[in-house]
Design an enzyme around this catalytic site. Structure first.
Site, PDB file in Angstrom:
ATOM      1  N   PHE A   1     114.982  -3.841  -9.521  1.00 27.58           N
ATOM      2  CA  PHE A   1     115.656  -2.628  -9.041  1.00 27.58           C
ATOM      3  C   PHE A   1     116.867  -3.009  -8.179  1.00 27.58           C
ATOM      4  O   PHE A   1     116.758  -3.797  -7.260  1.00 27.58           O
ATOM      5  CB  PHE A   1     114.667  -1.790  -8.221  1.00 27.58           C
ATOM      6  CG  PHE A   1     115.308  -0.564  -7.627  1.00 27.58           C
ATOM      7  CD1 PHE A   1     115.849   0.423  -8.446  1.00 27.58           C
ATOM      8  CD2 PHE A   1     115.395  -0.416  -6.251  1.00 27.58           C
ATOM      9  CE1 PHE A   1     116.457   1.547  -7.890  1.00 27.58           C
ATOM     10  CE2 PHE A   1     116.002   0.704  -5.691  1.00 27.58           C
ATOM     11  CZ  PHE A   1     116.534   1.685  -6.509  1.00 27.58           C
TER      12      PHE A   1
ATOM     13  N   LYS B   1     116.411 -10.273   0.095  1.00 25.89           N
ATOM     14  CA  LYS B   1     115.682  -9.524   1.110  1.00 25.89           C
ATOM     15  C   LYS B   1     114.642 -10.382   1.829  1.00 25.89           C
ATOM     16  O   LYS B   1     114.459 -10.267   3.044  1.00 25.89           O
ATOM     17  CB  LYS B   1     115.008  -8.302   0.473  1.00 25.89           C
ATOM     18  CG  LYS B   1     114.420  -7.365   1.502  1.00 25.89           C
ATOM     19  CD  LYS B   1     114.013  -6.032   0.902  1.00 25.89           C
ATOM     20  CE  LYS B   1     113.501  -5.094   2.005  1.00 25.89           C
ATOM     21  NZ  LYS B   1     113.113  -3.791   1.464  1.00 25.89           N
TER      22      LYS B   1
ATOM     23  N   GLU C   1     131.136   2.303   0.014  1.00 28.40           N
ATOM     24  CA  GLU C   1     131.309   0.876   0.327  1.00 28.40           C
ATOM     25  C   GLU C   1     132.741   0.403   0.137  1.00 28.40           C
ATOM     26  O   GLU C   1     133.188  -0.537   0.788  1.00 28.40           O
ATOM     27  CB  GLU C   1     130.358   0.019  -0.514  1.00 28.40           C
ATOM     28  CG  GLU C   1     128.896   0.115  -0.097  1.00 28.40           C
ATOM     29  CD  GLU C   1     128.162   1.261  -0.771  1.00 28.40           C
ATOM     30  OE1 GLU C   1     128.814   2.104  -1.422  1.00 28.40           O
ATOM     31  OE2 GLU C   1     126.922   1.323  -0.638  1.00 28.40           O
TER      32      GLU C   1
END
Ligand SMILES: Cc1cc2nc3c(=O)[nH]c(=O)nc-3n(C[C@H](O)[C@H](O)[C@H](O)COP(=O)(O)OP(=O)(O)OC[C@H]3O[C@@H](n4cnc5c(N)ncnc54)[C@H](O)[C@@H]3O)c2cc1C
Ligand SMILES: Cc1ncc(C[n+]2csc(CCOP(=O)(O)OP(=O)(O)O)c2C)c(N)n1
Ligand SMILES: [Mg+2]
Lengths: 166, 580
Positions: free
Chosen positions: B112, B162, B50
């Site tokens: 997570f 998300k 990244e």
């Protein structure tokens, strides 16, 4: 020369806004004496009052850096002009026995404070004024009486028709 | 149009005119990657780390002037991107970085791959946004691009949980044409009174100096700056970040100033009586000891960011505004004033400047049997006819590139100045090449820096970006070694590596061409051969003189007139070499 400045900031009432200001002060090593913040009559805006100490140059950088924050809508160094400064203090005092109780009441009168809660052995007193006045009250009551103090930090407003608005 | 959050994001990027997204997938961004899969307009460049994505987007932005766009997943994806975000931040590069986040109900639960991306990036972005509701997605993205590209540019992070990109939730999407932000209004026009004062002071100067910086590149004001200098006939110097904004081969240009600036530029700074700072931020690598900075000068400073002004050095006439506008306004103000520059004073000032220039402070030993790094850069300049885009890593090689490749055009010199990020050069070169497919792109690097993002050689193959890596291999972290030689009695603590890879084999295993060059006589031929391979990435490993130092050098606590000079330069009096 290092001077005390009161900076009033209007900012977007968003969750991260306060941490941007706090982060700016710690990252750049500016000193914060106190910081208060709450929404204004327009719920989308918060008004923050920051008390800081620094030389002319540092305070100039502080105001520029604050203005640079995207969440900051407007700001003013209200200590640049005549202004009113107020701080709120709530102080819980041990008040057992008549003499202690009357001594505290006497102080409350002298400082034009108010007793806002009473129990068998405590008085809770509310006092507003400049920081100096609150300091003076604390000094005036016997330290043995003090159980707890809570201060709001300074807020302030300019005198006259000058106002900080969007 | 009814779209899901993931689809809105991709459709928005398309509507915003974004060509490339540099990214790396992961759990929190899978809905977005699925939306990406089902279209062809926005091209995704899959990097290998990244950090590489952020530098590639950054290089693309610096070379094209368009914002770079990055897409990474939550947690480690976001933290890996931080170095590149900070790099862009310190050099004011427009970038929009989209980080995935865990779903809104999980935020704060140590879920997570959860990190507080907003908190971690806050000190190194221009601004950041957390999108909590898909209804706010399009307008937030619009704000992000607007903030990143206007005023003093910078990176903006948009953190997207998300569930906001859930393909099961579709809402009406329309591209937001306009943006409304009551709290953000960069000043573009300079204050007329200040402009007039500046014009008067400029015309009254007897020993003027123009000090230009990266702001000129960011403002796309090269033409205005060049006109401004030409009409006045004043000398100009530039920071590392401003190189190319004014043609370096022009006689009015004195070279870079600062720590590794030229003798003539630094002496000119020290002796000038009026300093005109244009889009430069008085960085400590430029000012040296601020108490000794331009002791005789009145200072004008043009900058779009009020906080750049009088931050390190107090200035006399600040002008907040965009350089393009302000220079045009000053030029217009000249026309109204009857005054002309004092041509006699200017002529004698130029005589003095030419005397300083005649010392040839960048001279180096041309008779050595070893390859001198300066020589490689000179040959690179010749072979690419001065037209290449040159990225660099950080170290001595970076300074040699800045000193020996005279850029005549802006956006061609691409380096990490503010953060000084090793690992920047290769991914940045890939981004540059994507923005300019036909151009020559060179990455000037060192054997230490190149290993920090070497994995991007794989990206270069996948997207056929034929960048040319010019590795000035001195078997040392040369810049560190130089400081240890000067300030630590040559105790070279950890500034070399016992083992280096065979860069030829390494390049070959990544599918590229590798070359090793060990003799000065082979330098030019190797460069010609490499640049003739228009469709290949070539890794040139130049084995250079490991003891070479970067001169001139201003060490800590010294002023512009107290430079360390190279043993080769032509001082009348040998003692002048150590002006300290
Ligand atoms: C190993 C190493 C050595 C270095 N040595 C040197 C050296 O010798 N000399 C040197 O110069 N640097 C050197 N640097 C780089 C240095 O650290 C700084 O990055 C650099 O000096 C900053 O350049 P700048 O002042 O042009 O500012 P930039 O970081 O480019 O900032 C641009 C300024 O322009 C303003 N601006 C942006 N857009 C506009 C606009 N549209 N209109 C008006 N203003 C605008 C910004 O607000 C900002 O103030 C070195 C770096 C490294 C890593
Ligand atoms: C990520 C990072 N870590 C450490 C440094 C400190 N540093 C600056 S220059 C340098 C050495 C660079 O060595 P090399 O790439 O071989 O270049 P050279 O100076 O030899 O040309 C180091 C370690 C840095 N700039 N960036
Ligand atoms: Mg090296």
């Amino acid at each position: 020369m290092s001077m005390r400045h009161i900076i009033s900031v209007l900012m977007e009432n968003e969750s991260g806004a306060l941490s941007r200001v706090a982060g700016l002060f710690s990252a750049r090593g500016y000193n914060i004496e106190s910081l208060t913040v709450a929404p204004t009559e327009d719920g989308s805006l918060s008004r923050m009052t920051l008390v800081t100490q620094g030389s002319e140059e540092i305070v100039e950088q502080i105001t520029k850096q604050l203005n640079k924050l995207v969440d900051v809508v407007k700001l003013a160094d209200i200590s640049d002009g005549t202004h009113i400064e107020r701080e709120l203090m709530l102080i819980k005092l041990r008040a057992q026995g008549d003499s202690a109780r009357s001594e505290i009441k006497r102080m409350v009168d002298i400082f034009r404070a108010r007793v806002i809660d009473v129990s068998d052995d405590t008085f809770t007193v509310e006092l507003t004024g400049s920081g100096d006045k609150l300091d003076a009250f604390i000094k005036a009551v016997d330290t043995g009486f003090i159980m707890e103090t809570v201060r709001s930090g300074a807020t302030g407003i300019s005198r006259g028709s000058k106002s900080l608005q969007v | 149009m009814q779209l899901s959050g993931g689809e809105i994001l991709i459709q928005f990027l398309k509507d915003e005119g974004v060509e490339f997204v540099f990214g790396y997938p992961g759990g929190a961004v899978l809905h977005i990657y699925d939306a990406l899969f089902r279209q062809e307009d926005v091209k995704h460049i899959l990097v290998r780390h990244e950090q590489g994505a952020t530098h590639a987007a950054d290089g693309y932005a610096r070379a094209t002037g368009k914002p770079g766009v990055v897409l990474v997943t939550s947690g480690p994806g976001a933290t890996n991107a931080v170095t590149g975000i900070a790099t862009a931040h310190l050099d004011s590069i427009p970038m929009v970085v989209i980080t995935g986040q865990v779903s809104t109900p999980l935020i704060g639960s140590d879920a997570f791959q959860e990190v507080d991306a907003i908190g971690i990036t806050r000190p190194c972005v221009k601004h950041n946004f957390l999108v909590k509701d898909v209804k706010d997605l399009a307008t937030t993205l619009k704000k992000a691009f607007y903030v990143a590209t206007t005023g003093r540019p910078g990176p903006v992070v948009v953190d997207i949980p998300k569930d906001v990109t859930d393909p099961g939730i579709k809402i009406e999407y329309e591209y937001p044409q306009t943006v409304a932000m009551r709290s953000y209004h960069p000043t573009v026009k300079g204050h007329p009174g200040q402009v007039k004062k500046a014009a008067e002071l400029i015309l009254s100067a007897r020993r003027p100096m123009i000090y230009s910086g990266g702001g000129v590149v960011l403002s796309r004001a090269s033409a205005e700056l060049t006109d401004f200098v030409r009409q006045l006939g004043y000398p100009i110097t530039s920071t590392l970040m401003g190189l190319g904004a004014y043609p370096s081969t022009d006689q009015k240009f004195l070279g870079m100033l600062g720590m590794h600036g030229t003798y003539e530029a630094n002496m000119g700074m020290h002796e000038c009586d009026v300093l005109i700072a244009v889009g430069a931020r008085f960085d400590d690598r430029v000012t040296g000891d601020t108490r000794k900075f331009c002791p005789n000068a009145r200072i004008i400073h043009i900058d779009i960011d009020p906080s750049s002004i009088s931050k390190n050095i107090r200035v006399d006439i600040p002008i907040v505004g965009d350089i393009k506008d302000v220079l045009n306004d000053i030029t217009a103000a000249f026309k109204e004033l009857k005054q002309k520059p004092d041509s006699e004073a200017l002529a004698s000032w130029w005589k003095q400047l030419e005397r300083w220039r005649s010392k040839q402070c960048l001279k180096y030993d041309r008779n050595s049997d070893l390859i001198k790094p300066q020589y490689v850069i000179e040959k690179l300049y010749e072979v690419t006819k001065g037209e290449a885009f040159v990225t660099s890593d950080v170290g001595q090689h970076q300074m040699f590139a800045a000193q020996f490749y005279p850029f005549d055009k802006p956006n061609r010199w691409i380096n990490s100045g503010g953060l000084g990020t090793m690992g920047f050069g290769l991914p940045a070169a890939i981004g540059v090449q994507l923005g300019h497919p036909g151009a020559d792109v060179a990455c000037v690097t060192g054997e230490a820096s190149i290993q920090m993002c070497i994995q991007e050689l794989s990206t270069a193959l996948q997207y056929r970006t034929p960048v040319k890596v010019v590795n000035l291999n001195n078997r040392y972290m040369g810049m560190v070694r130089q400081w240890q030689e000067f300030f630590y009695d040559s105790r070279y603590s950890q500034s070399y590596m016992d083992t280096l890879p065979d860069f030829i084999k390494l390049a070959e295993s990544y599918g590229h061409v590798g070359m090793r060059i060990e003799k000065p006589a082979d330098v030019e031929a190797a460069l010609r051969e490499a640049f003739a391979m228009k469709d290949r990435t070539v890794f040139m490993d130049f084995i250079t003189d490991r003891t070479e130092n970067v001169y001139p050098m201003i060490v800590a606590g010294k002023g512009h007139n107290e430079m360390h000079l190279a043993p080769e330069c032509l001082m009348d009096n040998p003692d002048d070499r150590e002006l300290a």
